[in-house]
Design a protein around this motif. Structure first.
Motif, PDB file in Angstrom:
ATOM      1  N   THR A  67      28.131 -13.822  89.222  1.00  0.00           N
ATOM      2  CA  THR A  67      26.962 -13.353  89.975  1.00  0.00           C
ATOM      3  C   THR A  67      25.783 -13.097  89.030  1.00  0.00           C
ATOM      4  O   THR A  67      24.872 -12.356  89.352  1.00  0.00           O
ATOM      5  N   ARG A  68      25.827 -13.712  87.834  1.00  0.00           N
ATOM      6  CA  ARG A  68      24.726 -13.672  86.859  1.00  0.00           C
ATOM      7  C   ARG A  68      24.435 -12.274  86.341  1.00  0.00           C
ATOM      8  O   ARG A  68      23.298 -11.937  86.000  1.00  0.00           O
ATOM      9  N   CYS A  69      25.479 -11.424  86.326  1.00  0.00           N
ATOM     10  CA  CYS A  69      25.318 -10.084  85.753  1.00  0.00           C
ATOM     11  C   CYS A  69      25.485 -10.157  84.240  1.00  0.00           C
ATOM     12  O   CYS A  69      26.025 -11.120  83.696  1.00  0.00           O
ATOM     13  N   THR A  70      25.048  -9.098  83.564  1.00  0.00           N
ATOM     14  CA  THR A  70      25.384  -8.900  82.167  1.00  0.00           C
ATOM     15  C   THR A  70      26.701  -8.134  82.123  1.00  0.00           C
ATOM     16  O   THR A  70      26.840  -7.106  82.784  1.00  0.00           O
ATOM     17  N   VAL A  71      27.671  -8.660  81.376  1.00  0.00           N
ATOM     18  CA  VAL A  71      28.908  -7.896  81.191  1.00  0.00           C
ATOM     19  C   VAL A  71      28.671  -6.965  80.005  1.00  0.00           C
ATOM     20  O   VAL A  71      28.406  -7.422  78.892  1.00  0.00           O
ATOM     21  N   GLU A  72      28.734  -5.676  80.266  1.00  0.00           N
ATOM     22  CA  GLU A  72      28.418  -4.687  79.234  1.00  0.00           C
ATOM     23  C   GLU A  72      29.581  -4.584  78.242  1.00  0.00           C
ATOM     24  O   GLU A  72      30.737  -4.523  78.641  1.00  0.00           O
ATOM     25  N   LEU A  73      29.245  -4.578  76.951  1.00  0.00           N
ATOM     26  CA  LEU A  73      30.312  -4.508  75.944  1.00  0.00           C
ATOM     27  C   LEU A  73      30.892  -3.107  75.827  1.00  0.00           C
ATOM     28  O   LEU A  73      31.958  -2.909  75.252  1.00  0.00           O
ATOM     29  N   ARG A  74      30.173  -2.133  76.389  1.00  0.00           N
ATOM     30  CA  ARG A  74      30.724  -0.774  76.383  1.00  0.00           C
ATOM     31  C   ARG A  74      30.442  -0.149  77.748  1.00  0.00           C
ATOM     32  O   ARG A  74      29.285  -0.074  78.173  1.00  0.00           O
ATOM     33  N   SER A  75      31.497   0.244  78.434  1.00  0.00           N
ATOM     34  CA  SER A  75      31.304   0.967  79.692  1.00  0.00           C
ATOM     35  C   SER A  75      32.248   2.160  79.710  1.00  0.00           C
ATOM     36  O   SER A  75      33.171   2.240  78.892  1.00  0.00           O
ATOM     37  N   VAL A  76      31.985   3.083  80.628  1.00  0.00           N
ATOM     38  CA  VAL A  76      32.677   4.378  80.569  1.00  0.00           C
ATOM     39  C   VAL A  76      33.245   4.724  81.941  1.00  0.00           C
ATOM     40  O   VAL A  76      32.567   4.564  82.965  1.00  0.00           O
ATOM     41  N   PHE A  77      34.476   5.190  81.941  1.00  0.00           N
ATOM     42  CA  PHE A  77      35.064   5.676  83.188  1.00  0.00           C
ATOM     43  C   PHE A  77      34.662   7.121  83.420  1.00  0.00           C
ATOM     44  O   PHE A  77      34.429   7.875  82.466  1.00  0.00           O
ATOM     45  N   ALA A  78      34.544   7.492  84.699  1.00  0.00           N
ATOM     46  CA  ALA A  78      34.102   8.841  85.027  1.00  0.00           C
ATOM     47  C   ALA A  78      34.918   9.374  86.194  1.00  0.00           C
ATOM     48  O   ALA A  78      35.485   8.608  86.976  1.00  0.00           O
ATOM     49  N   CYS A 101      29.399  -4.118  84.667  1.00  0.00           N
ATOM     50  CA  CYS A 101      28.449  -5.227  84.831  1.00  0.00           C
ATOM     51  C   CYS A 101      27.141  -4.698  85.416  1.00  0.00           C
ATOM     52  O   CYS A 101      27.160  -3.821  86.282  1.00  0.00           O
ATOM     53  N   THR A 102      26.034  -5.275  84.988  1.00  0.00           N
ATOM     54  CA  THR A 102      24.731  -4.832  85.507  1.00  0.00           C
ATOM     55  C   THR A 102      23.801  -6.034  85.729  1.00  0.00           C
ATOM     56  O   THR A 102      23.912  -7.069  85.069  1.00  0.00           O
ATOM     57  N   GLY A 103      22.898  -5.852  86.702  1.00  0.00           N
ATOM     58  CA  GLY A 103      21.746  -6.740  86.821  1.00  0.00           C
ATOM     59  C   GLY A 103      22.000  -8.204  87.125  1.00  0.00           C
ATOM     60  O   GLY A 103      21.575  -9.066  86.367  1.00  0.00           O
ATOM     61  N   GLY A 104      22.666  -8.526  88.231  1.00  0.00           N
ATOM     62  CA  GLY A 104      22.847  -9.928  88.612  1.00  0.00           C
ATOM     63  C   GLY A 104      22.067 -10.272  89.860  1.00  0.00           C
ATOM     64  O   GLY A 104      21.223  -9.497  90.309  1.00  0.00           O
ATOM     65  N   TRP A 105      22.326 -11.449  90.406  1.00  0.00           N
ATOM     66  CA  TRP A 105      21.705 -11.822  91.678  1.00  0.00           C
ATOM     67  C   TRP A 105      22.433 -13.000  92.319  1.00  0.00           C
ATOM     68  O   TRP A 105      23.132 -13.755  91.645  1.00  0.00           O
ATOM     69  N   LEU A 106      22.248 -13.106  93.627  1.00  0.00           N
ATOM     70  CA  LEU A 106      22.724 -14.263  94.388  1.00  0.00           C
ATOM     71  C   LEU A 106      21.495 -14.965  94.946  1.00  0.00           C
ATOM     72  O   LEU A 106      20.498 -14.313  95.242  1.00  0.00           O
ATOM     73  N   GLN A 116      22.627  -4.743  91.651  1.00  0.00           N
ATOM     74  CA  GLN A 116      22.299  -3.707  90.675  1.00  0.00           C
ATOM     75  C   GLN A 116      23.402  -3.542  89.642  1.00  0.00           C
ATOM     76  O   GLN A 116      23.160  -3.469  88.455  1.00  0.00           O
ATOM     77  N   ARG A 117      24.654  -3.511  90.123  1.00  0.00           N
ATOM     78  CA  ARG A 117      25.763  -3.228  89.209  1.00  0.00           C
ATOM     79  C   ARG A 117      27.097  -3.605  89.845  1.00  0.00           C
ATOM     80  O   ARG A 117      27.208  -3.715  91.074  1.00  0.00           O
ATOM     81  N   ILE A 118      28.101  -3.785  89.003  1.00  0.00           N
ATOM     82  CA  ILE A 118      29.485  -3.903  89.470  1.00  0.00           C
ATOM     83  C   ILE A 118      30.293  -2.930  88.630  1.00  0.00           C
ATOM     84  O   ILE A 118      30.205  -2.966  87.393  1.00  0.00           O
ATOM     85  N   HIS A 119      31.004  -2.028  89.287  1.00  0.00           N
ATOM     86  CA  HIS A 119      31.845  -1.134  88.492  1.00  0.00           C
ATOM     87  C   HIS A 119      33.290  -1.165  88.967  1.00  0.00           C
ATOM     88  O   HIS A 119      33.585  -1.563  90.084  1.00  0.00           O
ATOM     89  N   LEU A 120      34.168  -0.760  88.055  1.00  0.00           N
ATOM     90  CA  LEU A 120      35.603  -0.695  88.338  1.00  0.00           C
ATOM     91  C   LEU A 120      35.939   0.694  88.871  1.00  0.00           C
ATOM     92  O   LEU A 120      35.367   1.690  88.431  1.00  0.00           O
TER      93      LEU A 120
END
Ligand code: ZN
Length: 478
Positions: A67-78, A101-106, A116-120
């Motif tokens: 979905t053309r997002c940036t896969v972040e090399l560091r993410s944090v669980f909360a 993941c952040t900032g994609g589009w369709l 805006q974002r994809i989170h786990l």
């Protein structure tokens, strides 16, 4: 309503197709006996520690890359804190301000719709309410199932656009094998944020969140209802409340959630039991190399190479099993005409039989090769229209797997009677049985020609080759 502008954003939850849960080794399979797929981690017992499932990370990253997002090399669980009986720990492990993941589009119909974002995160359990007993049960098999939440920007401006966005997102997840896309079973779920404003440059209106939407029709109907409701409230001098409302498909209305169930202060804070999720760019690039052909480019290729109409190509590409079987059946040598014939056959004849029988598309998708055989025999005239209708009705009505049922029905249907000797014998029988009509025909009443065709076809139980019957009759009557 027409002069108001709707502003719509979707939040889509997709269950990831991992074999085990996100923080423990319990199975994720659907439909097991309640609480049989549980352990101290997903039951939230004190002292149990989560361990992140690497496959869940890979699938989330694939969804982001596609979905053309940036896969972040560091993410944090909360920890997202709230109380509900299906959440044994009293908090859900999710990702807060540092998602994977952040900032994609369709791109949907030429418009760029931002993600805006994809989170786990982990799923909660399920409550089962006993009818009339006043009792409820908790099933924690689903607790800890890995999810991604795909948060869209409020770029959508109509119910139909929201449906198109969700369809494309689902098709992408299916092509990636990230999620099974089953909305009835809840493995793909959708919330919608809806507000209205008088013009495109006016400030945003009061936002209402819609929950409990579990079909494409639900997405369209719920948003449509909510836009009309909001406009009515404003135009009659009322004030909208920022609130969460539940969609009820049966009544076709949204209703406010009880206030106890909304307005959480989730008190996010970093999950102390999990380190930050760190990826390397090499890892991310190696995942990018594994991306399959996605539905958008695939659809464009079918339109270009096989001259399929856009709607047909889009429909085929909605389900990878369907389009893969379609392409396999056609093979590299087929003509655009063959492709269009098979595509239309699937979208009309198979679709109609499916709707009548209540079967599901995945079954039909698996049976595309034998459906192609049926289509070919019908197109080449070996099956009459009547034979086709009977064959489809018979194959779709039973409980047997569709592929097998179609093969049996195809074998039993036999072939049209095209043998000139057999047809001539039947024609003789008909003329002998209807000598009065024959005399009228010879007397000049040529319009009763159709009567003879009908009688011949009737004696052949609808299996006569209609074209040859007509030719032979014309010769015989001449
Ligand atoms: Zn477990």
């Amino acid at each position: 309503v027409s002069q108001w502008r709707a502003v719509i954003g979707l939040e889509v939850h997709a269950q990831l197709r991992t074999r085990s849960k996100i923080f423990c080794g319990c199975a994720t399979s659907f439909g097991a006996a309640p609480n049989s797929h549980t352990c101290p981690v997903c039951l939230g017992l004190p002292g149990a520690l989560p361990v992140l499932n690497a496959e869940a990370v890979r699938l989330a990253a694939l969804a982001g890359l596609a979905t053309r997002c940036t896969v972040e090399l560091r993410s944090v669980f909360a920890r997202k804190n709230y109380f509900y009986p299906d959440l044994p720990k009293g908090y859900q492990i999710s990702q807060g301000d540092a998602p994977v993941c952040t900032g994609g589009w369709l791109e949907v119909d030429g418009r760029r719709l931002r993600i805006q974002r994809i989170h786990l995160e982990e799923d909660a359990g399920k409550l089962l309410h006993g009818e009339g007993t006043g009792q409820s049960w908790v099933d924690l098999n689903r607790a800890g199932t890995p999810l991604i939440e795909i948060v869209g920007e409020p770029d959508l401006c109509s119910p139909d656009e929201a449906v198109a966005y969700l369809r494309q997102l689902r098709a992408i997840l299916l092509h990636l094998g990230v999620c099974d896309g089953n909305m009835e079973e809840g493995s793909l779920r959708c919330d919608a944020n809806v507000s209205v404003r008088p013009s495109d440059d006016a400030p945003l209106g009061t936002r209402v969140e819609l929950k409990n939407i579990n079909s494409f029709r639900g997405v369209r109907d719920a948003i449509r209802y909510e836009i009309e409701r909001q406009v009515t409230v404003i135009e009659t001098g009322g004030r909208l409340r920022q609130e969460t409302r539940l969609w009820h498909q049966d009544s076709g209305r949204t209703e406010p959630m009880r206030s106890k169930e909304e307005a959480h202060d989730y008190r996010y804070f970093p999950e102390p039991d999990l380190p930050p999720l760190v990826l390397t760019s090499t890892q991310v690039e190696s995942w990018r190399q594994t991306l399959p052909e996605l539905p958008g480019p695939r659809q464009a290729r079918l339109e270009r190479d096989l001259q399929l109409p856009a709607a047909l190509a889009a429909w085929l590409c909605e389900a990878p099993a369907r389009v893969a079987a379609f392409e396999r059946v056609l093979g590299p040598q087929s003509t655009a005409e063959q492709a269009q014939a098979l595509g239309h056959f699937l979208m009309t004849q198979a679709q109609a039989a499916l709707v009548r029988s209540g079967r599901s598309w995945p079954e039909v998708d698996a049976a595309v090769p034998v459906l192609a055989e049926v289509c070919e025999r019908w197109r080449s005239g070996q099956l009459s229209n009547k034979m086709l209708a009977e064959l489809m009705a018979q194959a779709f009505s039973g409980d047997a797997p569709l592929e097998e049922a179609l093969r049996q029905a195809l074998a039993a249907a036999g072939s049209v009677v095209g043998d000139p000797a057999a047809l001539a014998a039947t024609i003789d029988e008909v003329l002998a049985a209807h000598s009065a009509e024959w005399a009228k025909y010879r007397g000049g009443q040529s319009q009763i020609f159709g009567f003879f065709v009908g009688q011949v076809m009737r004696r052949l139980q609808g299996k006569g080759d209609a074209k040859r019957v007509g030719e032979l009759l014309r010769d015989r009557l001449a």
